[in-house]
Motif scaffolding. Structure first.
Motif, PDB file in Angstrom:
ATOM      1  N   UNK A 218       0.214  43.911 -18.912  1.00 37.63           N
ATOM      2  CA  UNK A 218      -1.174  43.596 -18.597  1.00 37.63           C
ATOM      3  C   UNK A 218      -1.858  42.892 -19.768  1.00 37.63           C
ATOM      4  N   UNK A 219      -1.606  43.357 -20.983  1.00 37.77           N
ATOM      5  CA  UNK A 219      -2.267  42.778 -22.153  1.00 37.77           C
ATOM      6  C   UNK A 219      -1.830  41.335 -22.425  1.00 37.77           C
ATOM      7  N   UNK A 220      -0.709  40.913 -21.887  1.00 38.23           N
ATOM      8  CA  UNK A 220      -0.304  39.504 -22.037  1.00 38.23           C
ATOM      9  C   UNK A 220      -1.307  38.571 -21.357  1.00 38.23           C
ATOM     10  N   UNK A 221      -2.056  39.102 -20.398  1.00 39.23           N
ATOM     11  CA  UNK A 221      -3.055  38.301 -19.686  1.00 39.23           C
ATOM     12  C   UNK A 221      -4.454  38.413 -20.300  1.00 39.23           C
ATOM     13  N   UNK A 222      -4.603  39.260 -21.300  1.00 42.90           N
ATOM     14  CA  UNK A 222      -5.925  39.536 -21.868  1.00 42.90           C
ATOM     15  C   UNK A 222      -6.460  38.355 -22.675  1.00 42.90           C
TER      16      UNK A 222
ATOM     17  N   UNK B  26     -25.556  46.629 -23.036  1.00 44.16           N
ATOM     18  CA  UNK B  26     -26.681  47.337 -23.640  1.00 44.16           C
ATOM     19  C   UNK B  26     -26.720  47.150 -25.153  1.00 44.16           C
ATOM     20  N   UNK B  27     -25.612  46.715 -25.701  1.00 44.34           N
ATOM     21  CA  UNK B  27     -25.478  46.419 -27.124  1.00 44.34           C
ATOM     22  C   UNK B  27     -24.488  45.258 -27.196  1.00 44.34           C
ATOM     23  N   UNK B  28     -24.278  44.672 -28.363  1.00 47.51           N
ATOM     24  CA  UNK B  28     -23.215  43.665 -28.435  1.00 47.51           C
ATOM     25  C   UNK B  28     -21.889  44.292 -27.987  1.00 47.51           C
ATOM     26  N   UNK B  29     -21.159  43.556 -27.162  1.00 46.92           N
ATOM     27  CA  UNK B  29     -19.916  44.074 -26.575  1.00 46.92           C
ATOM     28  C   UNK B  29     -18.772  43.125 -26.903  1.00 46.92           C
ATOM     29  N   UNK B  30     -17.664  43.715 -27.297  1.00 50.02           N
ATOM     30  CA  UNK B  30     -16.401  42.989 -27.402  1.00 50.02           C
ATOM     31  C   UNK B  30     -15.472  43.613 -26.373  1.00 50.02           C
ATOM     32  N   UNK B  31     -14.719  42.756 -25.671  1.00 48.42           N
ATOM     33  CA  UNK B  31     -13.867  43.256 -24.586  1.00 48.42           C
ATOM     34  C   UNK B  31     -12.662  42.356 -24.408  1.00 48.42           C
ATOM     35  N   UNK B  32     -11.682  42.899 -23.705  1.00 45.65           N
ATOM     36  CA  UNK B  32     -10.570  42.098 -23.217  1.00 45.65           C
ATOM     37  C   UNK B  32     -10.895  41.758 -21.773  1.00 45.65           C
ATOM     38  N   UNK B  33     -10.793  40.480 -21.446  1.00 45.45           N
ATOM     39  CA  UNK B  33     -11.076  40.010 -20.090  1.00 45.45           C
ATOM     40  C   UNK B  33      -9.768  39.639 -19.405  1.00 45.45           C
ATOM     41  N   UNK B  34      -9.691  39.960 -18.105  1.00 46.52           N
ATOM     42  CA  UNK B  34      -8.492  39.700 -17.312  1.00 46.52           C
ATOM     43  C   UNK B  34      -8.860  38.920 -16.070  1.00 46.52           C
ATOM     44  N   UNK B  35      -8.038  37.951 -15.722  1.00 45.65           N
ATOM     45  CA  UNK B  35      -8.199  37.210 -14.481  1.00 45.65           C
ATOM     46  C   UNK B  35      -7.669  38.077 -13.345  1.00 45.65           C
ATOM     47  N   UNK B  36      -8.548  38.414 -12.411  1.00 41.50           N
ATOM     48  CA  UNK B  36      -8.181  39.335 -11.334  1.00 41.50           C
ATOM     49  C   UNK B  36      -7.051  38.787 -10.462  1.00 41.50           C
TER      50      UNK B  36
END
Length: 152
Positions: free
Chosen positions: A19-23, A93-103
């Motif tokens: 999954x993380x290969x797509x992040x 609600x605050x600065x956010x860092x995230x991993x995004x994935x194409x559904x």
């Protein structure tokens, strides 16, 4: 958040790695709307840092905040179930860092590997169950005459 709903505990290491290969790393400023209830759900995120509020449109009122999500939590589950429409809204609600994935890419991976797909479905299903419970409790607290009846 329960440990069963974080990606690191819900998915075995090999599935997490796939999954993380797509992040893709993304960030959002405080106040950014990540998605709106009723719109197309074409991606999802794993929150790395910061806080995201899930909210529900209530006619004639401000959106009701249902739950706040933080580090390690799945943001968005509507991408996994047709018709792929957001059931809630979300705001940083605050600065956010995230991993995004194409559904679409993740759904394709799930379709191509039944065991991987089952693991993802169980993970997402647990998240849905948790969010449904949180929504019920929050709405009872906001609108029922005696609240949820649970501990404050």
């Amino acid at each position: 958040m329960t440990s069963a709903t974080t990606m690191t505990t819900a998915l075995e290491p090999a599935y997490r790695e796939r999954l993380m290969r797509l992040a893709r790393e993304v960030s959002f400023e405080a106040g950014t709307r990540l998605f709106e209830e009723g719109r197309r759900a074409d991606r999802f995120w794993i929150v790395r840092t910061g806080t995201v509020a899930l909210d529900l449109h209530v006619p004639g009122r401000r959106p009701a905040v249902i739950e706040s999500l933080g580090s390690g939590e799945l943001l968005g589950w509507s991408w996994h179930f047709a018709p792929h429409i957001w059931h809630l809204g979300a705001e940083a609600m605050s600065p956010v860092r995230a991993w995004e994935f194409d559904a679409g890419a993740v759904r394709t991976m799930c379709a191509e590997d039944a065991e991987f797909g089952r693991a993802v479905a169980v993970w997402v299903g647990r998240v849905v169950a948790q969010r449904l419970h949180a929504s019920r409790v929050r709405l009872l607290d906001l609108y029922a005459p005696y609240g949820s009846g649970g501990p404050a």
